[in-house]
Design a protein around this motif. Structure first.
Motif, PDB file in Angstrom:
ATOM      1  N   LEU A   1       0.816  -1.212   0.000  1.00 28.53           N
ATOM      2  CA  LEU A   1       0.000   0.000   0.000  1.00 28.53           C
ATOM      3  C   LEU A   1       0.852   1.264   0.000  1.00 28.53           C
ATOM      4  CD1 LEU A   1      -2.632  -1.031   2.703  1.00 28.53           C
ATOM      5  CD2 LEU A   1      -2.815  -1.268   0.214  1.00 28.53           C
ATOM      6  N   GLY A   2       2.005   1.184   0.587  1.00 28.93           N
ATOM      7  CA  GLY A   2       2.863   2.358   0.684  1.00 28.93           C
ATOM      8  C   GLY A   2       4.084   2.059   1.519  1.00 28.93           C
ATOM      9  N   LEU A   3       4.769   3.128   1.939  1.00 28.49           N
ATOM     10  CA  LEU A   3       6.010   2.992   2.685  1.00 28.49           C
ATOM     11  C   LEU A   3       6.088   4.127   3.692  1.00 28.49           C
ATOM     12  CD1 LEU A   3       8.527   1.011   2.277  1.00 28.49           C
ATOM     13  CD2 LEU A   3       9.646   2.975   1.234  1.00 28.49           C
ATOM     14  N   VAL A   4       6.418   3.802   4.932  1.00 30.19           N
ATOM     15  CA  VAL A   4       6.673   4.821   5.950  1.00 30.19           C
ATOM     16  C   VAL A   4       8.168   4.838   6.211  1.00 30.19           C
ATOM     17  CG1 VAL A   4       6.279   5.591   8.310  1.00 30.19           C
ATOM     18  CG2 VAL A   4       4.412   4.547   7.024  1.00 30.19           C
ATOM     19  N   SER A   5       8.786   5.992   5.993  1.00 33.28           N
ATOM     20  CA  SER A   5      10.228   6.122   6.155  1.00 33.28           C
ATOM     21  C   SER A   5      10.555   7.102   7.271  1.00 33.28           C
ATOM     22  CB  SER A   5      10.864   6.605   4.849  1.00 33.28           C
ATOM     23  OG  SER A   5      10.464   7.941   4.581  1.00 33.28           O
ATOM     24  N   GLU A   6      11.825   7.166   7.607  1.00 36.93           N
ATOM     25  CA  GLU A   6      12.290   8.153   8.577  1.00 36.93           C
ATOM     26  C   GLU A   6      11.921   9.559   8.116  1.00 36.93           C
ATOM     27  OE1 GLU A   6      16.343   6.037  10.308  1.00 36.93           O
ATOM     28  OE2 GLU A   6      16.420   7.227   8.468  1.00 36.93           O
ATOM     29  N   ALA A   7      11.988   9.799   6.803  1.00 35.16           N
ATOM     30  CA  ALA A   7      11.658  11.121   6.276  1.00 35.16           C
ATOM     31  C   ALA A   7      10.212  11.492   6.577  1.00 35.16           C
ATOM     32  CB  ALA A   7      11.915  11.165   4.768  1.00 35.16           C
ATOM     33  N   ASP A   8       9.306  10.515   6.468  1.00 34.09           N
ATOM     34  CA  ASP A   8       7.902  10.784   6.778  1.00 34.09           C
ATOM     35  C   ASP A   8       7.738  11.193   8.235  1.00 34.09           C
ATOM     36  OD1 ASP A   8       6.894  10.105   4.192  1.00 34.09           O
ATOM     37  OD2 ASP A   8       7.127   7.990   4.698  1.00 34.09           O
ATOM     38  N   LEU A   9       8.478  10.547   9.124  1.00 36.64           N
ATOM     39  CA  LEU A   9       8.391  10.870  10.548  1.00 36.64           C
ATOM     40  C   LEU A   9       9.064  12.201  10.854  1.00 36.64           C
ATOM     41  CD1 LEU A   9       9.137   7.339  12.019  1.00 36.64           C
ATOM     42  CD2 LEU A   9       6.913   8.449  11.754  1.00 36.64           C
ATOM     43  N   ILE A  10      10.165  12.497  10.163  1.00 36.64           N
ATOM     44  CA  ILE A  10      10.854  13.776  10.383  1.00 36.64           C
ATOM     45  C   ILE A  10       9.977  14.937   9.926  1.00 36.64           C
ATOM     46  CG2 ILE A  10      12.820  15.182   9.628  1.00 36.64           C
ATOM     47  CD1 ILE A  10      14.461  12.581   9.616  1.00 36.64           C
TER      48      ILE A  10
END
Length: 224
Positions: free
Chosen positions: A45-54
């Motif tokens: 469905l998608g991807l959660v990365s460190e960038a998304d959290l930052i």
């Protein structure tokens, strides 16, 4: 070499309703920089990365004051962005447009995608189902893997094909021979950059054990 030969098959994934704080804890505990989001069938469905959290932290800054900024301020867009960044679950904050590959893609093509899109990893899918992850570390392992034994004829064909493919490698006075996996370059060339490039072509072919540059400087030979 194909993606299937080097990809990581045991992949940690999370469902879309996973709380954001749980994802942050997962990334920290596992020492990974991103986690795929999948449904009950394993579809990506998608991807959660460190960038998304930052982005979640950085968006806490209030907008800078100013008449022009206020005039151009799009409230709806800002509200949508805030809702996406500050969502409570993986499905809220995940990146939905994810570059993927299949197991049959070559590692060279996958590496080009990682470089072009400036990402750290590529989800590997089969009919939309997540089957693995290809990371930069996986590509480094592929680079360090010992090359399979290759015949001189195969090496000769590969070097010639790469020289024909690259416009700058059109050096009509340069020729080469292959013996025991070693490529020896002969002939004349006035460009030091082209000489280095030709040597790099030969060195990059799987099975090549050595590259010997016996190309002469065309200008120096002319005036000798």
């Amino acid at each position: 070499m194909k993606v299937r030969d080097v990809m990581t098959r045991k992949v940690v994934s999370v469902p879309a309703d996973t709380p954001v704080l749980a994802i942050a804890r997962l990334l920290a505990d596992r020492g990974i920089s991103a986690v795929p989001v999948t449904d009950g069938w394993g579809l990506l469905l998608g991807l959660v990365s460190e960038a998304d959290l930052i982005r979640r932290l950085s968006s806490g800054d209030a907008p800078e004051p100013g008449f022009l900024r206020a005039l151009l301020y799009d409230r709806d867009r800002a509200a949508e962005r805030y809702a996406a960044v500050h969502g409570a679950t993986a499905g809220d904050i995940m990146t939905r447009e994810v570059i993927t590959v299949t197991e049959e893609v070559t590692v060279e093509h996958a590496a080009a995608l990682i470089e072009a899109h400036r990402v750290r990893r590529l989800p590997v899918v089969q009919d939309g189902v997540l089957v693995g992850i290809l990371s930069r570390a996986d590509l480094l392992r592929a680079l360090l893997a010992p090359p399979a034994a290759t015949s001189d004829d195969a090496i000769r064909a590969a070097v010639a094909a790469e020289m024909q493919r690259l416009p700058w490698a059109d050096a009509p006075y340069v020729f080469f021979e292959v013996a025991g996996g070693a490529v020896t370059l002969h002939g004349f060339c006035h460009s030091a950059a082209v000489r280095r490039g030709l040597a790099a072509i030969a060195a990059g072919v799987p099975g090549v054990t050595a590259v010997v540059d016996r190309i002469s400087d065309l200008q120096a030979t002319r005036w000798a």
